[in-house]
Design an enzyme around this catalytic site. Structure first.
Site, PDB file in Angstrom:
ATOM      1  N   HIS A  49      -5.455  -3.020  -2.783  1.00 32.46           N
ATOM      2  CA  HIS A  49      -5.081  -2.031  -3.807  1.00 32.46           C
ATOM      3  C   HIS A  49      -5.022  -2.609  -5.221  1.00 32.46           C
ATOM      4  O   HIS A  49      -4.676  -1.893  -6.154  1.00 32.46           O
ATOM      5  CB  HIS A  49      -3.742  -1.383  -3.443  1.00 32.46           C
ATOM      6  CG  HIS A  49      -3.792  -0.696  -2.121  1.00 32.46           C
ATOM      7  ND1 HIS A  49      -4.238   0.592  -1.965  1.00 32.46           N
ATOM      8  CD2 HIS A  49      -3.507  -1.146  -0.873  1.00 32.46           C
ATOM      9  CE1 HIS A  49      -4.217   0.908  -0.682  1.00 32.46           C
ATOM     10  NE2 HIS A  49      -3.774  -0.134   0.002  1.00 32.46           N
TER      11      HIS A  49
ATOM     12  N   LYS B  73     -11.992   1.200  -1.548  1.00 29.06           N
ATOM     13  CA  LYS B  73     -10.918   1.834  -2.328  1.00 29.06           C
ATOM     14  C   LYS B  73     -11.377   1.921  -3.790  1.00 29.06           C
ATOM     15  O   LYS B  73     -12.246   2.727  -4.083  1.00 29.06           O
ATOM     16  CB  LYS B  73      -9.616   1.085  -2.090  1.00 29.06           C
ATOM     17  CG  LYS B  73      -9.161   1.351  -0.643  1.00 29.06           C
ATOM     18  CD  LYS B  73      -8.005   0.557  -0.156  1.00 29.06           C
ATOM     19  CE  LYS B  73      -7.702   1.011   1.283  1.00 29.06           C
ATOM     20  NZ  LYS B  73      -6.909   0.046   2.033  1.00 29.06           N
TER      21      LYS B  73
ATOM     22  N   SER C  39       0.799  -1.230   0.000  1.00 30.71           N
ATOM     23  CA  SER C  39       0.000   0.000   0.000  1.00 30.71           C
ATOM     24  C   SER C  39       0.829   1.275   0.000  1.00 30.71           C
ATOM     25  O   SER C  39       0.357   2.305  -0.453  1.00 30.71           O
ATOM     26  CB  SER C  39      -0.950  -0.011   1.194  1.00 30.71           C
ATOM     27  OG  SER C  39      -0.244  -0.190   2.399  1.00 30.71           O
TER      28      SER C  39
HETATM   29  C1  LIG Z   1      -6.911  -0.174   3.508  1.00 26.61           C
HETATM   30  C2  LIG Z   1      -6.316  -1.507   3.724  1.00 26.61           C
HETATM   31  C3  LIG Z   1      -6.920  -2.432   4.575  1.00 26.61           C
HETATM   32  C4  LIG Z   1      -8.089  -2.088   5.442  1.00 26.61           C
HETATM   33  O1  LIG Z   1      -9.251  -1.960   4.710  1.00 26.61           O
HETATM   34  P1  LIG Z   1     -10.425  -1.053   5.285  1.00 26.61           P
HETATM   35  O2  LIG Z   1     -11.621  -1.481   4.527  1.00 26.61           O
HETATM   36  O3  LIG Z   1     -10.025   0.353   5.024  1.00 26.61           O
HETATM   37  O4  LIG Z   1     -10.517  -1.358   6.751  1.00 26.61           O
HETATM   38  C5  LIG Z   1      -6.371  -3.702   4.653  1.00 26.61           C
HETATM   39  N1  LIG Z   1      -5.269  -4.023   3.948  1.00 26.61           N
HETATM   40  C6  LIG Z   1      -4.649  -3.141   3.144  1.00 26.61           C
HETATM   41  C7  LIG Z   1      -3.430  -3.559   2.398  1.00 26.61           C
HETATM   42  C8  LIG Z   1      -5.144  -1.849   3.029  1.00 26.61           C
HETATM   43  O5  LIG Z   1      -4.526  -0.965   2.269  1.00 26.61           O
END
Ligand SMILES: *Cc1c(COP(=O)(O)O)cnc(C)c1O
Length: 399
Positions: A219, A250, A191
């Site tokens: 991602h 996302k 990320s």
């Molecule tokens: C954002 C993210 C999460 C958490 O997801 P949310 O739905 O925001 O709680 C988990 N793993 C990775 C790699 C992330 O970037």
């Protein structure tokens, strides 16, 4: 209140206040922005408009009119609150339809919705792994994966001491392990770096050493692979060993997450994942909205093509800078600055000129690699990227 109680309380507040000051002195203090507009390439904060390169709304769906319409329709059909957990009476036909659509979309037999990615990771890892088991992790894994491992009480092994993705080290550890169950746990797209994990090679190692592979595709889902089907599609891999997790807040532009895997794994999560069982189901209108989002992800290839064009333009714009972009084939384009205070200064200077790019500092990233995490969205234009390039070249001359 007795003096004793007041005194103790003051001590605690004083301790906290010292901790906070020391964080501030190290330039590690974090502050929230308060958006007055929807999430978009241009956002409004305290009455001022900014060009933003901060969000994970990679496909530009977070404020899409068709999703807004679907959310309204979902609210009319299902109301607002789910009112109960999935195992009591909170599981609606919207959740159910979305789970089926996600299984079909990812090509795995069954999918299960969670309210957030953090909860999906915590629930899946703790339900499947425990004392006597071993989990093998990359050192740049997301914090939610690390927390899940600690909570599971399984043995936590990091396979990359030096560079991350040290697969030779992983192989040595897998070969030496006598754990009952083994799980290789990784971000599919890191990320804060934008690197894509070598999922096909990880899967080969898992096959060789009889381990499971859990991919956190927060991602990659919607962004990588044909029709945005994610990292498994990108590498064209399939296996009953894969436990696939992706988030829906996302690229999908809404909220939530899911795990997709073999039916027995999903059933075990329904029975044992505490972050699934002991929480109210997400509002069904979100699941209803996500069905529309999934259609847009599948059909609108131009959004992914646009991201590729924007990333190429960004690389051209920034090639003369003293700071380097990490090599990345994803919309996450980190510009490595190094020192925390320098990263913060640049981020603040950009903000003064109306451009938002977050400075990411330790402990989120390793010491000495503070960076600007530039994230691109299909809602950016080529002019937006040119404006960021110009501002950074100007700062390169002046700071
Ligand atoms: C954002 C993210 C999460 C958490 O997801 P949310 O739905 O925001 O709680 C988990 N793993 C990775 C790699 C992330 O970037």
């Amino acid at each position: 209140m007795s003096n004793l109680v007041t005194g103790t309380n003051n001590d605690l507040i004083e301790q906290l206040s010292e901790q906070l000051h020391s964080r501030e002195k190290k330039n590690l203090f974090r502050r929230r922005l308060t958006l007055e507009s929807p999430q978009h390439a241009h956002v409004s904060i305290a009455g001022r408009e900014y060009l933003a390169f901060c969000s994970n709304d990679y496909l530009g769906l977070a404020a899409h009119p068709e999703l807004i319409a679907a959310a309204c329709e979902g609210a009319r059909r299902y109301g607002i609150g789910a009112g109960a957990s999935h195992l009591i009476s909170g599981h609606s036909s919207a959740h159910h339809a979305l789970e089926q659509a996600l299984a079909r979309f990812t090509g795995l037999p069954r999918a299960l919705l969670f309210s957030t990615g953090y909860m999906a990771n915590a629930g899946a890892v703790t339900a499947l792994m425990g004392r006597g088991d071993a989990i093998f992790c990359d050192k740049l894994n997301h914090a939610s994966l690390n927390d899940a491992v600690l909570l599971s009480r399984a043995k936590f092994s990091r396979y990359s001491r030096g560079p991350h993705l040290d697969l030779a080290a992983l192989e040595r550890q897998l070969a030496a392990s006598h754990a009952r169950r083994k799980l290789v746990l990784t971000d599919a797209v890191f990320s804060m770096d934008g690197h894509i994990a070598p999922a096909a090679r990880l899967l080969e190692l898992c096959e060789k050493y009889n381990a499971w592979l859990m991919l956190d595709d927060a991602h990659g889902f919607g962004v990588l692979g044909s029709q945005g089907r994610g990292t498994m599609a990108h590498f064209n891999i399939r296996s009953p060993r894969i436990i696939y997790m992706a988030t829906l807040g996302k690229a999908a532009g809404v909220s939530g997450a899911f795990v997709a895997a073999q039916p027995e794994i999903i059933e075990a999560l329904i029975q044992h994942a505490r972050s699934y069982i002991y929480t109210t189901a997400a509002p069904p209108l979100l699941a209803h909205t996500l069905l529309k989002s999934l259609e847009l992800i599948e059909e609108e290839e131009w959004r992914r093509e646009k991201l590729v064009q924007l990333a190429a333009a960004l690389k051209r714009e920034l090639q003369s800078l003293r700071w380097r972009l990490l090599p990345s084939a994803t919309p996450i384009q980190p510009l490595i600055i190094g020192e925390n205070d320098q990263a913060v200064r640049i981020s603040e200077a950009l903000s003064a000129s109306g451009i938002l790019v977050p400075a990411i500092r330790p402990p989120t990233v390793p010491r000495g690699t503070a960076r600007l995490r530039i994230s691109l969205s299909a809602s950016h234009t080529m002019e937006d990227v040119a404006r960021l390039g110009e501002a950074l070249r100007e700062l390169d001359r002046s700071v």
